[in-house]
Design an enzyme around this catalytic site. Structure first.
Site: not given
Ligand code: AHR
Ligand code: AHR
Ligand code: AHR
Length: 497
Positions: A224, A226-227, A300-301, A418, A434, A464, A489
């Site tokens: 890398d 840059e760019n 880098g950015d 997530f 995933d 949960h 949880d």
């Molecule tokens: O999923 C049930 C409850 O919801 C979890 O125990 C708690 O962390 C959240 O408020």
């Molecule tokens: O769940 C986190 C990320 O969200 C997954 O890896 C990706 O598929 C989505 O953008």
């Molecule tokens: O050079 C690839 C990437 O381009 C660098 O890591 C980043 O700074 C820019 O977006």
């Protein structure tokens, strides 16, 4: 005696004395190109290093501890980490510089192209347990970088600036990569922003093809600068830059006025080969305008899309000879990097059909089930197929597992933003990753239970929250990351039917 002869003689004396007689940075020093940054969560990179390797921060109370080698020049004290992190989560919040230059890496601040998920736009820290390995026969942990995770130091000493020569090597996981930008280690901008061609010189590893590529499908070691991620002289395919297939790899990028090189090899066997050694690309890359910051896991950015695993790496003052690097490779081979199991706790056997029962008081009458695409806890019995899951070999990593719906064959639990969802396997790398989860000893410590870690985001576990399924971290940006109730949880009783 000519210098090369002296180096060989000293190296062979050290190598025969003991495996720990000389490590990577000792060889760079002997070659006249000393380390000015030396980072590793697995081991000392000098025979005589006995200082701090990395810092972990505990989820339960925010306390920190420093992990050191178990003996002078030895392997990280993983057992000390395990004790400190028992029945909670831990992240790696600092990677200390062993070179004496003070070039520690800490969580990266926001940059021109990446605003991290943590307060103030900082990146995420890595899980302390995402990549367990054995090194010199002892347990240690690497740095598992998920998208959003990154480390940086913008105020370094001794690192090359301008067109000054430097070298770098890193030991990485050849099976953990993606095509995002940019899983890097090396020299970058001090402003956290893209300041133009030639303002970076870093190792890149992955299968990004936006700029260049090598032979085959990737992943490749590229530079890398840059760019542009460069596999060779220009932004084109360099067929001499091979696809990496080994579990552990040694990656090298080095540069000096008018010249730079990429080298690499299997970190478990054999030597290094050179996939590029030649003139600088044009325009803007000759002379270079290196700024001397250090990045790990990001562009880098602060581009945050890359993923990969880092075990050790250094930056040098001066352009190391191939011979010096060959001795470093021999030292890496002697470390004998071996992957350890990613699962622990009560076994969750491939082929079995299971249910997941919450352990949080007040919610134990529920099971993890699905209604269409939604994955949540419902008051159902284990005879309801919506709550039954067949354990499959992990679609994204065969050392972990995936959960296929019993009433909707071909559909698996995956996370997206997530949130857990039921979706048809589209066969993609992203879907596979995933939908890959690693059952482990329960965070709450409850007997007979498991926690289920997301392979690609090992700071995150099945949770949960308000009865909906997520992969949650212990304290984080989202409501479902709440520390209150976290341990219970994320702890489930898994029953085979
Ligand atoms: O999923 C049930 C409850 O919801 C979890 O125990 C708690 O962390 C959240 O408020
Ligand atoms: O769940 C986190 C990320 O969200 C997954 O890896 C990706 O598929 C989505 O953008
Ligand atoms: O050079 C690839 C990437 O381009 C660098 O890591 C980043 O700074 C820019 O977006």
């Amino acid at each position: 005696m000519p210098f090369r002869g002296t180096l060989l003689l000293v190296a062979s004396l050290l190598a025969t004395a003991s495996v720990t007689a000389a490590h990577s940075c000792d060889f760079y020093a002997l070659g006249g190109t000393p380390c000015v940054a030396a980072h590793s969560t697995t081991r000392a990179l000098y025979a005589l290093y006995f200082g701090k390797l990395y810092q972990v921060t505990r989820g339960s109370d925010g306390a920190t501890t420093d992990i050191t080698p178990t003996f002078i020049g030895g392997v990280a004290n993983a057992a000390a980490q395990d004790r400190f992190c028992s029945q909670t989560t831990c992240t790696i919040t600092r990677i200390y510089d062993q070179s004496g230059e003070g070039n520690d890496l800490s969580i990266a601040p926001p940059g021109g192209n990446g605003y991290g998920p943590q307060p103030g736009g900082y990146d995420n820290p890595a899980s302390a347990i995402g990549s367990p390995v054995k090194v010199f026969g002892q347990n240690a942990y690497g740095v598992f970088i998920s998208p959003g995770t990154g480390y940086r130091n913008d105020a370094t000493t001794g690192i090359a600036t301008g067109d000054a020569p430097e070298g770098m090597y890193a030991v990485l996981d050849g099976t953990h990569y993606n095509d995002g930008c940019c899983f890097d280690y090396g020299n970058a901008e001090t402003s956290n922003d893209d300041t133009g061609n030639g303002h970076m010189e870093a190792i890149y590893f992955g299968n990004n093809t936006f700029w260049s590529s090598g032979a085959g499908p990737g992943p490749w070691i590229m530079a890398d600068l840059e760019n542009g991620l460069f596999s060779g002289q220009q932004i084109t395919k360099n067929v001499a830059d091979p696809t990496i297939t080994s579990r552990f790899l040694t990656a090298i990028v080095k540069g000096k006025p008018g010249h730079w090189a990429i080298r690499g090899g299997n970190a478990n066997s054999g030597g290094l080969s050179t996939s590029y050694s030649g003139s600088r690309p044009a325009p803007g890359y000759n002379p270079m305008s290196k700024e001397g910051a250090i990045i790990l896991g990001i562009g880098g950015d602060n581009s945050l899309g890359g993923q990969g695993t880092f075990y050790e790496g250094v930056m040098t003052k001066g352009y190391p000879s191939d011979l010096t690097e060959n001795l470093v490779q021999a030292n890496v081979l002697s470390a004998g990097y071996t992957a350890l199991p990613l699962t622990s706790g009560p076994p969750v056997n491939v082929g079995s059909t299971i249910t997941f029962q919450p352990t949080t008081t007040g919610y134990t009458n529920r099971l993890l089930a699905h209604s269409g695409q939604t994955v949540n806890t419902q008051i159902v019995t284990s005879t309801d197929t919506a709550a039954q899951w067949t354990v499959r070999t992990g679609l994204g990593n065969t050392n972990c597992v995936s959960f296929e719906s019993v009433d909707t064959p071909g559909s698996f639990i995956r996370h997206y933003d997530f949130v857990l969802q039921l979706e048809t396997n589209d066969g993609s790398k992203q879907f596979g990753e995933d939908s890959t989860f690693c059952p482990q000893i329960p965070i709450s410590g409850k007997s007979g239970a498991n926690s289920i870690r997301a392979w690609g985001y090992p700071t995150r576990f099945f949770r949960h929250y308000e009865n909906v399924g997520y992969i949650a971290s212990n304290g984080g940006p989202e409501a479902f990351d709440s520390q209150a109730g976290f341990n219970d949880d994320v702890t489930w009783i898994i029953k085979a039917l």
